[in-house]
Design a protein around this motif. Sequence first.
Motif, mmCIF file in Angstrom:
data_model
loop_
_atom_site.group_PDB
_atom_site.id
_atom_site.type_symbol
_atom_site.label_atom_id
_atom_site.label_comp_id
_atom_site.label_asym_id
_atom_site.label_seq_id
_atom_site.Cartn_x
_atom_site.Cartn_y
_atom_site.Cartn_z
ATOM 1 N N ASP A 32 0.857 -1.177 0.000
ATOM 2 C CA ASP A 32 0.000 0.000 0.000
ATOM 3 C C ASP A 32 0.900 1.236 0.000
ATOM 4 O OD1 ASP A 32 -1.396 2.280 1.010
ATOM 5 O OD2 ASP A 32 -2.893 0.971 1.909
ATOM 6 N N ASN A 33 0.744 2.099 -0.984
ATOM 7 C CA ASN A 33 1.581 3.299 -1.093
ATOM 8 C C ASN A 33 1.430 4.219 0.109
ATOM 9 O OD1 ASN A 33 2.716 2.644 -3.582
ATOM 10 N ND2 ASN A 33 1.035 3.572 -4.712
ATOM 11 N N ALA A 34 0.246 4.274 0.691
ATOM 12 C CA ALA A 34 -0.014 5.201 1.793
ATOM 13 C C ALA A 34 0.515 4.688 3.133
ATOM 14 C CB ALA A 34 -1.511 5.476 1.903
ATOM 15 N N THR A 35 0.341 3.393 3.407
ATOM 16 C CA THR A 35 0.689 2.864 4.726
ATOM 17 C C THR A 35 1.979 2.044 4.742
ATOM 18 O OG1 THR A 35 -0.507 0.786 4.438
ATOM 19 C CG2 THR A 35 -1.762 2.677 5.295
ATOM 20 N N GLY A 36 2.379 1.523 3.591
ATOM 21 C CA GLY A 36 3.543 0.648 3.546
ATOM 22 C C GLY A 36 3.237 -0.778 3.957
ATOM 23 N N ASP A 37 1.957 -1.084 4.208
ATOM 24 C CA ASP A 37 1.546 -2.431 4.595
ATOM 25 C C ASP A 37 1.314 -3.297 3.359
ATOM 26 O OD1 ASP A 37 1.526 -1.811 7.323
ATOM 27 O OD2 ASP A 37 -0.557 -1.120 7.236
ATOM 28 N N PRO A 38 1.535 -4.598 3.476
ATOM 29 C CA PRO A 38 1.211 -5.495 2.363
ATOM 30 C C PRO A 38 -0.277 -5.426 2.045
ATOM 31 C CG PRO A 38 2.508 -6.620 4.043
ATOM 32 C CD PRO A 38 2.094 -5.307 4.624
ATOM 33 N N ALA A 39 -0.617 -5.292 0.763
ATOM 34 C CA ALA A 39 -2.014 -5.156 0.366
ATOM 35 C C ALA A 39 -2.464 -6.269 -0.578
ATOM 36 C CB ALA A 39 -2.242 -3.798 -0.297
ATOM 37 N N TRP A 40 -1.620 -6.677 -1.498
ATOM 38 C CA TRP A 40 -1.929 -7.708 -2.490
ATOM 39 C C TRP A 40 -0.753 -8.660 -2.566
ATOM 40 C CZ3 TRP A 40 -6.617 -7.590 -4.934
ATOM 41 C CH2 TRP A 40 -7.314 -6.381 -4.916
ATOM 42 N N LEU A 41 -1.022 -9.862 -3.028
ATOM 43 C CA LEU A 41 0.060 -10.766 -3.389
ATOM 44 C C LEU A 41 -0.268 -11.376 -4.732
ATOM 45 C CD1 LEU A 41 -0.981 -13.906 -3.046
ATOM 46 C CD2 LEU A 41 -0.443 -13.512 -0.675
ATOM 47 N N THR A 42 0.763 -11.868 -5.379
ATOM 48 C CA THR A 42 0.538 -12.662 -6.580
ATOM 49 C C THR A 42 0.975 -14.086 -6.264
ATOM 50 O OG1 THR A 42 2.680 -12.017 -7.535
ATOM 51 C CG2 THR A 42 0.741 -10.772 -8.231
ATOM 52 N N VAL A 43 0.251 -15.024 -6.862
ATOM 53 C CA VAL A 43 0.485 -16.444 -6.666
ATOM 54 C C VAL A 43 0.892 -17.041 -7.999
ATOM 55 C CG1 VAL A 43 -0.561 -18.619 -5.929
ATOM 56 C CG2 VAL A 43 -1.383 -16.468 -4.966
ATOM 57 N N ARG A 44 1.976 -17.811 -8.007
ATOM 58 C CA ARG A 44 2.378 -18.556 -9.211
ATOM 59 C C ARG A 44 1.585 -19.853 -9.235
ATOM 60 N NH1 ARG A 44 7.426 -17.489 -7.024
ATOM 61 N NH2 ARG A 44 7.675 -19.697 -6.556
ATOM 62 N N THR A 45 0.756 -20.003 -10.259
ATOM 63 C CA THR A 45 -0.050 -21.215 -10.376
ATOM 64 C C THR A 45 0.506 -22.072 -11.503
ATOM 65 O OG1 THR A 45 -1.619 -20.219 -11.912
ATOM 66 C CG2 THR A 45 -2.101 -19.993 -9.560
ATOM 67 N N GLY A 46 0.220 -23.332 -11.448
ATOM 68 C CA GLY A 46 0.684 -24.234 -12.505
ATOM 69 C C GLY A 46 2.168 -24.535 -12.379
#
Length: 110
Positions: A32-46
């Motif tokens: 998160d640009n405002a808080t610096g907290d993790p907001a999203w993740l990406t998962v490698r599938t397959g």
Amino acid sequence: MITQEQLNALYDADVVDQDGEKVGALDQVYIDNATGDPAWLTVRTGWIAGRRCFCPLSNAEIVDAQIRLAYTVEMIKGAPDIPVDRHLTEDEEEQLLEYYSVDEGPAPSA
């Protein structure tokens, strides 16, 4: 809320769905640009040529050294196909927020 330190300790960890079914491996964390907290993740599938899927971290938890997401594996793998090699645009974030039925969210960046 999962912290950046917890995610750092889980580099390349398995990501599982709400029922504990494996979705894939942790790929990237978007902050998160405002808080610096993790907001999203990406998962490698397959396997080798799998895709990377975005998922919000807002309802995620760490269980037995895995990241458990609050969605089904089918929903995660069906997420909108958004490039992971740059910041999310506002339109892309809105698309993801709508897909996951998240009311509002931060403006994350890679």
